[in-house]
Design an enzyme around this catalytic site. Structure first.
Site, PDB file in Angstrom:
ATOM      1  N   THR A 195      -5.754   3.033   0.045  1.00  0.00           N
ATOM      2  CA  THR A 195      -6.653   1.960  -0.409  1.00  0.00           C
ATOM      3  C   THR A 195      -6.034   0.649   0.068  1.00  0.00           C
ATOM      4  O   THR A 195      -4.881   0.624   0.518  1.00  0.00           O
ATOM      5  CB  THR A 195      -6.763   1.926  -1.942  1.00  0.00           C
ATOM      6  OG1 THR A 195      -5.473   1.644  -2.498  1.00  0.00           O
ATOM      7  CG2 THR A 195      -7.257   3.254  -2.506  1.00  0.00           C
ATOM      8  N   VAL A 208       3.693   3.041  -2.834  1.00  0.00           N
ATOM      9  CA  VAL A 208       3.500   1.600  -2.944  1.00  0.00           C
ATOM     10  C   VAL A 208       3.306   1.016  -1.546  1.00  0.00           C
ATOM     11  O   VAL A 208       4.170   1.152  -0.671  1.00  0.00           O
ATOM     12  CB  VAL A 208       4.698   0.936  -3.658  1.00  0.00           C
ATOM     13  CG1 VAL A 208       4.479  -0.564  -3.774  1.00  0.00           C
ATOM     14  CG2 VAL A 208       4.920   1.561  -5.026  1.00  0.00           C
ATOM     15  N   LYS A 209       2.146   0.383  -1.371  1.00  0.00           N
ATOM     16  CA  LYS A 209       1.807  -0.159  -0.045  1.00  0.00           C
ATOM     17  C   LYS A 209       2.231  -1.623   0.010  1.00  0.00           C
ATOM     18  O   LYS A 209       1.853  -2.416  -0.863  1.00  0.00           O
ATOM     19  CB  LYS A 209       0.299  -0.010   0.164  1.00  0.00           C
ATOM     20  CG  LYS A 209      -0.140   0.019   1.599  1.00  0.00           C
ATOM     21  CD  LYS A 209      -1.612   0.390   1.644  1.00  0.00           C
ATOM     22  CE  LYS A 209      -2.156   0.368   3.039  1.00  0.00           C
ATOM     23  NZ  LYS A 209      -3.611   0.457   3.036  1.00  0.00           N
ATOM     24  N   ILE A 210       2.981  -1.959   1.031  1.00  0.00           N
ATOM     25  CA  ILE A 210       3.608  -3.279   1.107  1.00  0.00           C
ATOM     26  C   ILE A 210       3.406  -3.878   2.500  1.00  0.00           C
ATOM     27  O   ILE A 210       3.613  -3.190   3.508  1.00  0.00           O
ATOM     28  CB  ILE A 210       5.126  -3.141   0.811  1.00  0.00           C
ATOM     29  CG1 ILE A 210       5.283  -2.612  -0.617  1.00  0.00           C
ATOM     30  CG2 ILE A 210       5.873  -4.438   1.039  1.00  0.00           C
ATOM     31  CD1 ILE A 210       6.635  -2.736  -1.207  1.00  0.00           C
TER      32      ILE A 210
END
Ligand code: E4P
Length: 218
Positions: free
Chosen positions: A27, A86-88
């Protein structure tokens, strides 16, 4: 090659699960906004709902752009479910946050990758995944799939365990190219996955089979 579905839409996710071809979900804040999800409680609840449906990695992106905010958000997101990644974004504080979170055993997906150098920094910091954006490079007349190939090769010859998620894929041709390049994962909208089924000879062949059958079986 694994397929991740690039959406927080539960109906699309349920449909994709029925086909049995989905290995995870990605997402981003734009997709979350498009889905009409407002406020942390609603957004986090959606991540939980997705995790309860899909037995695989679910990328949830941080909104903070500074180190402290990113690690706080990252720890909170990771505590929601064991499958959260965790998208960073690949910015200075993001690289530091990836180092911190990966040292704590939290999986990370470094996003908005447009060069091999960005992918290398993310991998060195310990990112579990990097997401090069194919379609957005093509949009500015650069070769998005070439970048993906460069990163896959780089990780292979330097023995990084970081996996490549080809993102921003817009067509079946993009998917075909990713297969040739040995990409680990492609994240795709459901419509593009289903478009892989389309071939005029399949449709014509099926029609012919059924016509022949019904000619002698009235
Ligand atoms: C997924 O990780 C990306 O955020 C997504 O594929 C971007 O796609 P877009 O360029 O079509 O917005």
């Amino acid at each position: 090659m694994k397929f991740f579905l690039d959406t927080p839409d539960l109906n699309k996710i349920k449909e994709a699960i029925e086909y049995g071809v989905i290995d995870g979900i990605t997402t981003n804040p734009s997709l979350i906004a498009k889905e009409g999800l407002i406020g942390e409680d609603n957004i986090y609840k959606r991540y939980m709902d997705i995790c309860n449906l899909v037995d695989g990695p679910v990328s949830a992106e941080v909104i903070s752009t500074n180190y402290k905010g990113m690690i706080e958000e990252g720890e909170k997101l990771a505590s929601l479910h064991k499958n959260i990644v965790v998208k960073i974004p690949v910015i200075k504080d993001g690289i530091k946050a990836i180092k911190y979170l990966s040292a704590k055993g939290i999986k990370t997906n470094c996003t908005l990758i447009f060069t091999p150098g960005q992918a290398l920094l993310a991998a060195k910091a310990g990112a579990s995944y990097v997401s090069p954006f194919v379609g957005r490079l093509d949009d500015i007349s650069q070769d998005g799939t070439k970048l993906v190939g460069q990163i896959v090769n780089m990780f292979s010859y330097y023995n990084f365990s970081t996996q490549v998620i080809a993102a921003s894929l817009r067509s079946t041709l993009h998917i075909a190219k990713c297969i040739e390049l040995g990409v680990h994962i492609a994240t795709i909208p459901l419509e593009t996955i289903l478009a892989l089924l389309n071939h005029p000879l399949t449709q014509a062949g099926l029609k012919q089979f059924l016509d022949d059958y019904h000619k002698v079986n009235n």
